[in-house]
Design a protein around this motif. Structure first.
Motif, mmCIF file in Angstrom:
data_model
loop_
_atom_site.group_PDB
_atom_site.id
_atom_site.type_symbol
_atom_site.label_atom_id
_atom_site.label_comp_id
_atom_site.label_asym_id
_atom_site.label_seq_id
_atom_site.Cartn_x
_atom_site.Cartn_y
_atom_site.Cartn_z
ATOM 1 N N GLY A 297 0.791 -1.231 0.000
ATOM 2 C CA GLY A 297 0.000 0.000 0.000
ATOM 3 C C GLY A 297 0.818 1.273 0.000
ATOM 4 N N SER A 298 2.112 1.168 -0.316
ATOM 5 C CA SER A 298 2.996 2.335 -0.257
ATOM 6 C C SER A 298 3.009 3.164 -1.528
ATOM 7 N N GLY A 299 2.450 2.609 -2.598
ATOM 8 C CA GLY A 299 2.528 3.277 -3.886
ATOM 9 C C GLY A 299 3.774 2.895 -4.678
ATOM 10 N N LEU A 300 4.651 2.085 -4.072
ATOM 11 C CA LEU A 300 5.868 1.642 -4.756
ATOM 12 C C LEU A 300 5.555 0.493 -5.694
ATOM 13 N N ASP A 301 5.975 0.635 -6.938
ATOM 14 C CA ASP A 301 5.867 -0.433 -7.929
ATOM 15 C C ASP A 301 7.271 -0.945 -8.233
ATOM 16 N N LEU A 302 7.433 -2.268 -8.247
ATOM 17 C CA LEU A 302 8.771 -2.821 -8.479
ATOM 18 C C LEU A 302 8.692 -4.156 -9.192
ATOM 19 N N GLU A 303 9.417 -4.248 -10.287
ATOM 20 C CA GLU A 303 9.579 -5.506 -11.005
ATOM 21 C C GLU A 303 10.977 -6.057 -10.709
ATOM 22 N N LEU A 304 11.059 -7.362 -10.508
ATOM 23 C CA LEU A 304 12.336 -8.005 -10.212
ATOM 24 C C LEU A 304 12.605 -9.093 -11.236
ATOM 25 N N THR A 305 13.743 -8.993 -11.913
ATOM 26 C CA THR A 305 14.129 -9.953 -12.949
ATOM 27 C C THR A 305 15.347 -10.743 -12.491
ATOM 28 N N VAL A 306 15.260 -12.063 -12.566
ATOM 29 C CA VAL A 306 16.400 -12.931 -12.259
ATOM 30 C C VAL A 306 17.046 -13.348 -13.573
ATOM 31 N N HIS A 307 18.314 -13.024 -13.733
ATOM 32 C CA HIS A 307 19.034 -13.323 -14.973
ATOM 33 C C HIS A 307 20.163 -14.297 -14.682
#
Length: 459
Positions: free
Chosen positions: A168-178
């Protein structure tokens, strides 16, 4: 095996304290799952971080004194602070999990046993630097770790710790494992960025530094796994708690990788500033009937130490003052049955093989170091070759494009400093004095079968 040690600043022996942080529940069933992590206050540090302003969060991590655990020891909060704000560009966090240094084995066990500590740290770091996309660059050969990390990322998305509007913080984050393809050079941060972009992994010319033009020419923070995984505990338990461990300039806890001819090799989690003597006391010492001959404080790319350095504080200042580097805290211990020349030859063969070839000093220098070392080991060397070894290493050290060249030169300089007589014995004796066919020194070695008693750095 994991231990934490409380260091008495008067230099007395450590008191065993079974209260590790990163490794506190590695031995529990399914330690890698989200449920287990949350039972041990997992993601509580994230909640506290999200209640702070990003700039205040950066200042808090900076004030904690956390230093990078990947080798150089650069202050983590300061690295975050370098990211320009209000530039209108995407910001990226890249976690360097390409653990390739010979003797180093801390990040891979951490990811295998407790991947959510890294994921939580990533979310906190991305909030601080205003990043909406993070990457984990993992060494591709460790397939079980890759699978476990993918599952942990899936759990985090499902629980709302990744994705849109985190908690609910408004933070959007995508995490990619390479998954990398297995090149030592890709542990160098700019080579890693080139590899991540789909190019051949080779170090970049700096400036510009990654904080200004990193991944996709955008501001980028590149941090080690352990550095980021240490952040949640700092937020959850406080910076003063963190600074109460370790030394003044090297505060906190860390993972020491103890390997080689020791009774109980493994990961030992302790405050910075512990000594090898104290770690050996905890681990049962060198294998029965043998004594320490030489060891590395931070992997094979750091100048080696001997018995006289057993009481050197294993923090950045202590090891540096003694003439080496703490590096990745890979404590490789070798007993008197190990041939120094053979060990250095095997390390140098590794660096020659892994050189990317971009710069002449490293590409040519490591090749010729290997030729000379092989001749000396086989008894074909001449006394003049020792000065030639030193000269070639000097032409690599500080003159190559990245630190791989410096790492290749370190074992040469330090082994000639402490064991020049052993090199000379190979030359005057026309062969290795540790060769089982030429020596009776192996007859009492009860830990070997006699045929493969001498195995150099793999012993």
């Amino acid at each position: 095996m994991t231990l934490a040690a409380e260091i008495d600043h008067n230099g007395t022996s450590p008191e065993k304290l079974l209260a590790p942080v990163l490794s506190s529940f590695w031995d529990q069933p399914e330690s890698w799952t989200l449920d287990t992590y949350r039972r041990h206050e997992g993601y509580e540090g994230l909640r506290k971080a999200l209640a702070m302003a990003p700039d205040d969060l950066i200042a808090y991590v900076k004030d904690s004194g956390l230093r990078g655990r990947g080798g150089a020891g650069f202050p983590t909060g300061m690295k975050w602070q370098f990211i320009p704000q209000g530039d209108g560009k995407p910001h990226y966090l890249v976690v360097n999990a390409d653990e390739s240094e010979p003797g180093t084995c801390k990040d891979i066990p951490l990811l295998f046993a407790n991947p959510h500590s890294l994921i939580e740290g990533i979310v906190i770091a991305c909030y601080a630097i205003r990043s909406s996309h993070a990457f984990i660059y993992l060494r591709g050969e460790v397939v079980p770790v890759l699978r476990r990390l993918h599952e942990a990322v899936r759990e985090a998305y499902e629980a709302g710790y990744l994705g849109t509007n985190i908690l609910g913080s408004g933070l959007d984050l995508e995490l990619t494992v390479h998954a990398g393809a297995g090149a030592y050079i890709c542990g160098e941060e700019t080579a890693l960025l080139d590899s991540l972009e789909g190019r051949r992994g080779q170090p970049r010319l700096r400036p510009p530094f990654p904080a200004v033009a990193g991944l996709y020419a955008c501001p980028t923070v590149v941090n080690n796994v352990e550095s980021i995984a240490s952040v949640p505990a700092i937020l959850n338990k406080g910076k003063d708690w963190f600074k109460s461990m370790g030394s003044e300039k090297s505060p906190g806890f860390t993972l020491y990788s103890l390997s080689g001819h020791v009774t109980s090799p493994g990961q030992y989690e302790a405050p910075l500033g512990i000594t090898l003597r104290q770690l050996l006391d905890m681990s049962g010492g060198m294998r029965a009937g043998h004594r320490l001959k030489f060891w590395t404080p931070g992997g094979s790319s750091t100048p080696m130490f001997t018995e006289e350095h057993l009481d050197v504080p294993l923090d950045y200042e202590g090891v540096g003052a003694a003439g080496s580097m703490l590096g990745t805290k890979a404590l490789q211990c070798f007993d008197e049955t190990t041939c120094v020349v053979r060990a250095v030859t095997r390390w140098t063969e590794f660096y020659a093989h892994e050189s990317c070839g971009k710069c002449t000093p490293c590409r040519e220098g490591t090749y010729w170091l290997v030729q000379l070392l092989r001749d000396i080991e086989a008894g074909r060397g001449e006394m003049a070759d020792l000065d030639k070894l030193n000269d070639i290493a000097d032409n690599i050290n500080g003159k190559s494009f990245c630190a791989l060249g410096d790492g290749a030169a370190s074992p040469i300089f330090s082994s000639l400093k402490y064991f020049r007589e052993e090199y000379e014995q190979h030359i005057t004796g026309k062969g290795c004095p540790f060769d089982p066919a030429r020596s009776t020194a192996w007859a009492d070695d009860k830990n070997t079968d006699g045929k493969n008693a001498h195995r150099g750095v793999n012993a």
